[in-house]
Design an enzyme around this catalytic site. Structure first.
Site, mmCIF file in Angstrom:
data_model
loop_
_atom_site.group_PDB
_atom_site.id
_atom_site.type_symbol
_atom_site.label_atom_id
_atom_site.label_comp_id
_atom_site.label_asym_id
_atom_site.label_seq_id
_atom_site.Cartn_x
_atom_site.Cartn_y
_atom_site.Cartn_z
ATOM 1 N N LYS A 1 0.990 -1.235 -0.196
ATOM 2 C CA LYS A 1 -0.107 -0.254 -0.127
ATOM 3 C C LYS A 1 0.741 1.066 -0.137
ATOM 4 O O LYS A 1 1.945 1.043 0.937
ATOM 5 C CB LYS A 1 -0.907 0.009 1.374
ATOM 6 N N SER B 1 -9.612 1.749 3.632
ATOM 7 C CA SER B 1 -8.677 2.637 2.584
ATOM 8 C C SER B 1 -7.701 1.754 2.240
ATOM 9 O O SER B 1 -7.007 2.300 0.189
ATOM 10 C CB SER B 1 -7.686 3.533 3.273
ATOM 11 N N SER C 1 -10.148 -0.791 7.081
ATOM 12 C CA SER C 1 -9.126 -0.391 5.794
ATOM 13 C C SER C 1 -8.612 -1.591 5.576
ATOM 14 O O SER C 1 -8.168 -1.875 4.466
ATOM 15 C CB SER C 1 -8.776 0.575 6.075
#
Length: 545
Positions: free
Chosen positions: A125, A206, A230
């Site tokens: 990420k 996210s 997330s």
């Protein structure tokens, strides 16, 4: 559930973002956008199988990396255009070549295999710092092109384990902590990530890019981060395995933060065994992260814990208040409970997580107070050359560059955080104490002790909602992830089935440092149920809402 649960004004999304039609295709509800790529046996293998191929000389790390790059080009950049990968590592093939050479050895030096991740590509990420040719930006244009001056400790551990850092994944900008109306998977640097199962549906956030990439097989392994939902929410709607470990099991240093109380990185993969392998490499103490000092003296063996029969005799609480208002998801949950019973689990049905409603407002206060100093500390330590040094600087930059930085929604959460009075403020210390009291001692700890539980289960949440960049996300509710996020306890989601082409997952939650046990229970369910399905790249589901 995602952080939407406590965000004021989450609102209701109306309709879906328009998906441009390709030439020669129709707009039928069942139409799909097939990747121009032949299926490969590599796309279904777990890491153990890939290692066996390498050990047998039938596969090299270079070939595997090239295969992943071809999938990213065909699926992420063309065809369905998932937009899950925000940047590729130009050094990935060179890393793979070096690891292949290390495996082979020379006439004078025997070959070396560092472990089960040797030569395996992994996507990170884009809020995880890497000291290489890639930028680390949290999806924000203000950090575009700027490199971190050091690897995050988890990246250093991955490199030591022999993993190939393939690239970075898109995310909800600033990990979904900028606005109450944000669209999951959208960032000003990376644009909108799409769900590979149904392209006009949200990938959630996210860690949207990591979830979508894992589902589409863009890499064998991906890593996300979670503050509240997330990892598990995008894993749920993308139909993959997501694991949020106990806070402190994995170092958070070098990860662009929201909350020192709740942040953690974790695996997002297609198989529970791969989650355990990845976690084995990630876990470990870090002198720069005080939370890791609480780790058990003897590190757990997450792989050895994945034993057949792990569910036999396990006492599992059934959290029925986690069931969303979608009857198809409820039906899949009943099927999952049948599987658990058949595997010998003792279901305590139902159980109620006490005091869970007492943490919503305090949690919001904790996150707002911890964001501001956390961002400043990260920028100083890892990206000191950035044009912004503080949250106030970021707010000002976004305002000055609003047409590019804020075309769809604003930054009201940033504004609220900037207005906080610091970590010595009474409102913060009281909120933190309240969160810990009602999520732990008078929450999950009390529940597990009362019923002598090994874990609890429930649906991870509703199926994916339509993408709406005007009004933001609209989750269908369900799940129990928030209380585990606030407590800092482990939470695993495993695919549970599909509704109208949209996946949904089954959650397993456990107490602090019971990560190996939670993984073992989820692995046993996964092996007995086999409910994960490959994405169909449908344009839409043909159902409303």
């Amino acid at each position: 559930m995602n952080r939407r649960a406590w965000m004021a004004g989450a609102g209701a999304a109306v309709g879906a973002a328009a998906l441009p039609a390709e030439a020669g295709t129709s707009a039928k509800a069942t139409a799909s956008v097939k990747p121009a790529l032949k299926d490969s046996k590599l796309d279904t293998m777990d890491v153990t199988a890939l290692q066996a191929e390498m050990a047998g000389g039938r596969l090299t790390s270079q070939a595997l990396v090239r295969h992943c790059l071809q999938r990213i080009q065909a699926i992420d950049q063309r065809g369905p255009r998932l937009n899950a990968v925000i940047q590729l590592n130009p050094e990935a093939l060179a890393q793979a070549q070096a690891l292949d050479a290390e495996r082979r050895g020379t006439r004078s030096t025997p070959g070396r295999v560092r472990g089960p991740l040797h030569g395996i590509p992994v996507l990170l990420k884009d809020n995880i710092a890497t000291a290489d040719a890639m930028a680390t930006t949290a999806g924000s244009l203000v950090l575009a092109g700027l490199r971190a001056q050091a690897d995050a400790p988890i990246v250093a551990r991955l490199r030591e384990a022999g993993a190939v850092i393939l690239g970075k994944t898109n995310l909800s900008e600033w990990a979904n902590m900028r606005s109450t109306r944000s669209s999951g998977g959208w960032s000003s640097r990376g644009g909108q990530t799409r769900n590979p199962h149904v392209l006009n549906r949200s990938p959630s956030g996210s860690s949207s890019g990591s979830g979508a990439a894992a589902a589409a097989g863009l890499a064998p392994l991906t890593i996300g981060t979670e503050t509240d939902g997330s990892i598990c929410s995008p894993a749920n709607v993308n139909g993959v395995v997501g694991f949020k470990p106990t806070v402190g099991l994995v170092s958070r240093s070098g990860i662009i933060p929201i909350s020192a109380s709740q942040d953690t990185a974790g695996p997002m993969v297609r198989h529970v065994r791969d989650a355990a392998l990845l976690l084995q490499a990630l876990a470990g103490p870090d002198a720069r992260d005080a939370a890791t000092a609480a780790q058990p003296a003897t590190p757990p063996d997450f792989i050895a814990a994945l034993k057949p029969g792990a569910l036999q005799g396990a006492r599992i609480g059934v959290v029925r208040h986690a069931v969303p208002t979608q009857p198809q998801v409820a039906a899949l949950f009943e099927e999952a409970l049948t599987v658990l019973r058949a595997q010998g689990a003792v279901l305590v049905d139902p159980v109620e997580i006490p005091n869970r409603d007492k943490i919503r407002s305090p949690e919001f206060a904790v996150l707002l107070h911890e964001l501001k100093p956390g961002l400043a500390d990260y920028l100083k330590a890892y990206q000191p050359d950035a044009p912004v040094k503080t949250l106030a600087d970021i707010i000002a930059w976004n305002k000055a560059n609003a047409p590019r930085a804020m075309p769809h929604f604003a930054q009201e959460l940033f504004d609220l955080s900037e207005a906080t009075a610091g970590l010595e403020a009474t409102v913060y210390t009281e909120a933190l104490a309240t969160c810990r009291r009602f999520s732990r001692a008078e929450g999950l700890d009390a529940l597990f002790a009362q019923h002598q539980l090994d874990a609890v289960v429930g649906p991870t949440g509703a199926v994916a909602w339509p993408i709406d960049q005007l009004l933001g996300d609209r989750s269908g509710g369900g799940g129990f992830g928030s209380v585990f996020a606030v407590a800092g306890y482990p939470h695993l989601t495993v695919p549970m089935g599909v509704v109208a082409g949209l996946p949904t997952g089954l959650s397993f939650g456990g107490l602090a440092w019971q990560d190996a046990r939670v993984l073992a229970l989820g692995h046993a369910y996964e092996q007995a149920s086999r409910r994960r399905v490959a994405p169909g790249y449908l344009r839409e589901t043909g159902i409303a809402g």
